[in-house]
Motif scaffolding. Sequence first.
Motif, mmCIF file in Angstrom:
data_model
loop_
_atom_site.group_PDB
_atom_site.id
_atom_site.type_symbol
_atom_site.label_atom_id
_atom_site.label_comp_id
_atom_site.label_asym_id
_atom_site.label_seq_id
_atom_site.Cartn_x
_atom_site.Cartn_y
_atom_site.Cartn_z
ATOM 1 N N GLN A 1 41.642 46.579 34.269
ATOM 2 C CA GLN A 1 41.705 47.302 35.535
ATOM 3 C C GLN A 1 41.776 46.271 36.653
ATOM 4 O O GLN A 1 41.054 45.278 36.642
ATOM 5 C CB GLN A 1 40.478 48.189 35.729
ATOM 6 C CG GLN A 1 40.525 48.962 37.030
ATOM 7 C CD GLN A 1 39.431 50.022 37.104
ATOM 8 O OE1 GLN A 1 38.921 50.487 36.091
ATOM 9 N NE2 GLN A 1 39.080 50.406 38.314
ATOM 10 N N VAL A 2 42.655 46.522 37.623
ATOM 11 C CA VAL A 2 42.805 45.652 38.787
ATOM 12 C C VAL A 2 42.614 46.519 40.024
ATOM 13 O O VAL A 2 43.278 47.539 40.182
ATOM 14 C CB VAL A 2 44.187 44.958 38.787
ATOM 15 C CG1 VAL A 2 44.357 44.098 40.016
ATOM 16 C CG2 VAL A 2 44.373 44.131 37.511
ATOM 17 N N SER A 3 41.685 46.111 40.885
ATOM 18 C CA SER A 3 41.334 46.854 42.099
ATOM 19 C C SER A 3 41.679 46.008 43.320
ATOM 20 O O SER A 3 41.923 44.808 43.200
ATOM 21 C CB SER A 3 39.833 47.162 42.096
ATOM 22 O OG SER A 3 39.504 47.946 40.969
ATOM 23 N N PRO A 4 41.687 46.620 44.516
ATOM 24 C CA PRO A 4 41.977 45.839 45.721
ATOM 25 C C PRO A 4 41.076 44.605 45.811
ATOM 26 O O PRO A 4 39.869 44.677 45.583
ATOM 27 C CB PRO A 4 41.695 46.823 46.857
ATOM 28 C CG PRO A 4 41.998 48.164 46.252
ATOM 29 C CD PRO A 4 41.489 48.045 44.834
ATOM 30 N N GLY A 5 41.699 43.472 46.103
ATOM 31 C CA GLY A 5 40.993 42.197 46.172
ATOM 32 C C GLY A 5 41.052 41.411 44.878
ATOM 33 O O GLY A 5 40.766 40.215 44.862
ATOM 34 N N ASP A 6 41.429 42.050 43.785
ATOM 35 C CA ASP A 6 41.526 41.363 42.488
ATOM 36 C C ASP A 6 42.873 40.669 42.344
ATOM 37 O O ASP A 6 43.863 41.060 42.951
ATOM 38 C CB ASP A 6 41.400 42.356 41.326
ATOM 39 C CG ASP A 6 40.028 42.970 41.200
ATOM 40 O OD1 ASP A 6 39.070 42.448 41.815
ATOM 41 O OD2 ASP A 6 39.911 43.988 40.486
ATOM 42 N N VAL A 7 42.879 39.656 41.491
ATOM 43 C CA VAL A 7 44.118 38.983 41.102
ATOM 44 C C VAL A 7 44.267 39.167 39.595
ATOM 45 O O VAL A 7 43.367 38.810 38.830
ATOM 46 C CB VAL A 7 44.082 37.473 41.440
ATOM 47 C CG1 VAL A 7 45.341 36.780 40.935
ATOM 48 C CG2 VAL A 7 43.918 37.266 42.940
ATOM 49 N N GLY A 8 45.384 39.759 39.185
ATOM 50 C CA GLY A 8 45.676 39.913 37.762
ATOM 51 C C GLY A 8 46.633 38.807 37.345
ATOM 52 O O GLY A 8 47.602 38.522 38.043
ATOM 53 N N ILE A 9 46.340 38.153 36.232
ATOM 54 C CA ILE A 9 47.218 37.111 35.693
ATOM 55 C C ILE A 9 47.816 37.662 34.407
ATOM 56 O O ILE A 9 47.083 38.041 33.492
ATOM 57 C CB ILE A 9 46.443 35.810 35.381
ATOM 58 C CG1 ILE A 9 45.655 35.324 36.601
ATOM 59 C CG2 ILE A 9 47.391 34.743 34.840
ATOM 60 C CD1 ILE A 9 46.485 34.848 37.745
ATOM 61 N N PHE A 10 49.147 37.726 34.362
ATOM 62 C CA PHE A 10 49.833 38.309 33.212
ATOM 63 C C PHE A 10 50.793 37.303 32.598
ATOM 64 O O PHE A 10 51.613 36.701 33.306
ATOM 65 C CB PHE A 10 50.639 39.546 33.635
ATOM 66 C CG PHE A 10 49.781 40.659 34.150
ATOM 67 C CD1 PHE A 10 49.176 41.541 33.279
ATOM 68 C CD2 PHE A 10 49.560 40.806 35.506
ATOM 69 C CE1 PHE A 10 48.368 42.561 33.758
ATOM 70 C CE2 PHE A 10 48.751 41.822 35.998
ATOM 71 C CZ PHE A 10 48.157 42.691 35.117
ATOM 72 N N GLY A 11 50.703 37.138 31.302
ATOM 73 C CA GLY A 11 51.692 36.370 30.549
ATOM 74 C C GLY A 11 52.838 37.313 30.215
ATOM 75 O O GLY A 11 52.638 38.295 29.500
ATOM 76 N N LEU A 12 54.012 37.050 30.767
ATOM 77 C CA LEU A 12 55.128 37.980 30.569
ATOM 78 C C LEU A 12 55.756 37.884 29.181
ATOM 79 O O LEU A 12 56.717 38.583 28.884
ATOM 80 C CB LEU A 12 56.169 37.786 31.677
ATOM 81 C CG LEU A 12 55.649 38.100 33.081
ATOM 82 C CD1 LEU A 12 56.748 37.898 34.121
ATOM 83 C CD2 LEU A 12 55.093 39.513 33.169
ATOM 84 N N SER A 13 55.188 37.066 28.304
ATOM 85 C CA SER A 13 55.623 37.056 26.904
ATOM 86 C C SER A 13 54.794 38.040 26.079
ATOM 87 O O SER A 13 54.998 38.186 24.884
ATOM 88 C CB SER A 13 55.500 35.653 26.315
ATOM 89 O OG SER A 13 54.143 35.249 26.309
ATOM 90 N N ARG A 14 53.874 38.749 26.731
ATOM 91 C CA ARG A 14 52.994 39.700 26.050
ATOM 92 C C ARG A 14 53.317 41.133 26.457
ATOM 93 O O ARG A 14 53.783 41.385 27.557
ATOM 94 C CB ARG A 14 51.539 39.400 26.397
ATOM 95 C CG ARG A 14 51.114 38.045 25.925
ATOM 96 C CD ARG A 14 49.713 37.737 26.388
ATOM 97 N NE ARG A 14 49.335 36.415 25.960
ATOM 98 C CZ ARG A 14 48.502 36.173 24.961
ATOM 99 N NH1 ARG A 14 47.955 37.163 24.309
ATOM 100 N NH2 ARG A 14 48.214 34.954 24.630
#
Length: 140
Positions: free
Chosen positions: A112-125
């Motif tokens: 879950q990502v809420s306002p103020g959060d930073v999500g880091i995503f590996g686009l190979s997944r």
Amino acid sequence: MQDMPGGSGLCTPTLRFDSADFDSPAETFDRWRDMLAPVYDVARPSAGELIRFHAQLTAMHLGPALITYAVAAAQFCQRTSTTIARNQVDHIMAHTCLEGGYQGVTEGRRFQVSPGDVGIFGLSRTWDATCKPLLHLSLV
């Protein structure tokens, strides 16, 4: 459309997208989905949600990086193994949620990502996310 925060005119946007440039919400959604296709698939909303669909995006290409500033209606996005094989984008994306938020699953784990959060995503997944109306700043 709002300009990138702190914009001093030093970087010229590579791409601008604005719902106001299209004749209908359906056309806006189709173009939005096409534009995002290299990164993820966006599911077509229900007829009631489609009528209200809107989106704006400014992107700046900075050599090895891309910065995007996006405002959009609620939507469902995903990266499947088919998406990954089709476009072979395997970068890392840092997604700063300024407003809205999203929740989803990546490789069997909920997030879950809420306002103020930073999500880091590996686009190979693989992953999927249900997004609330959003305001995001991203770096790829």
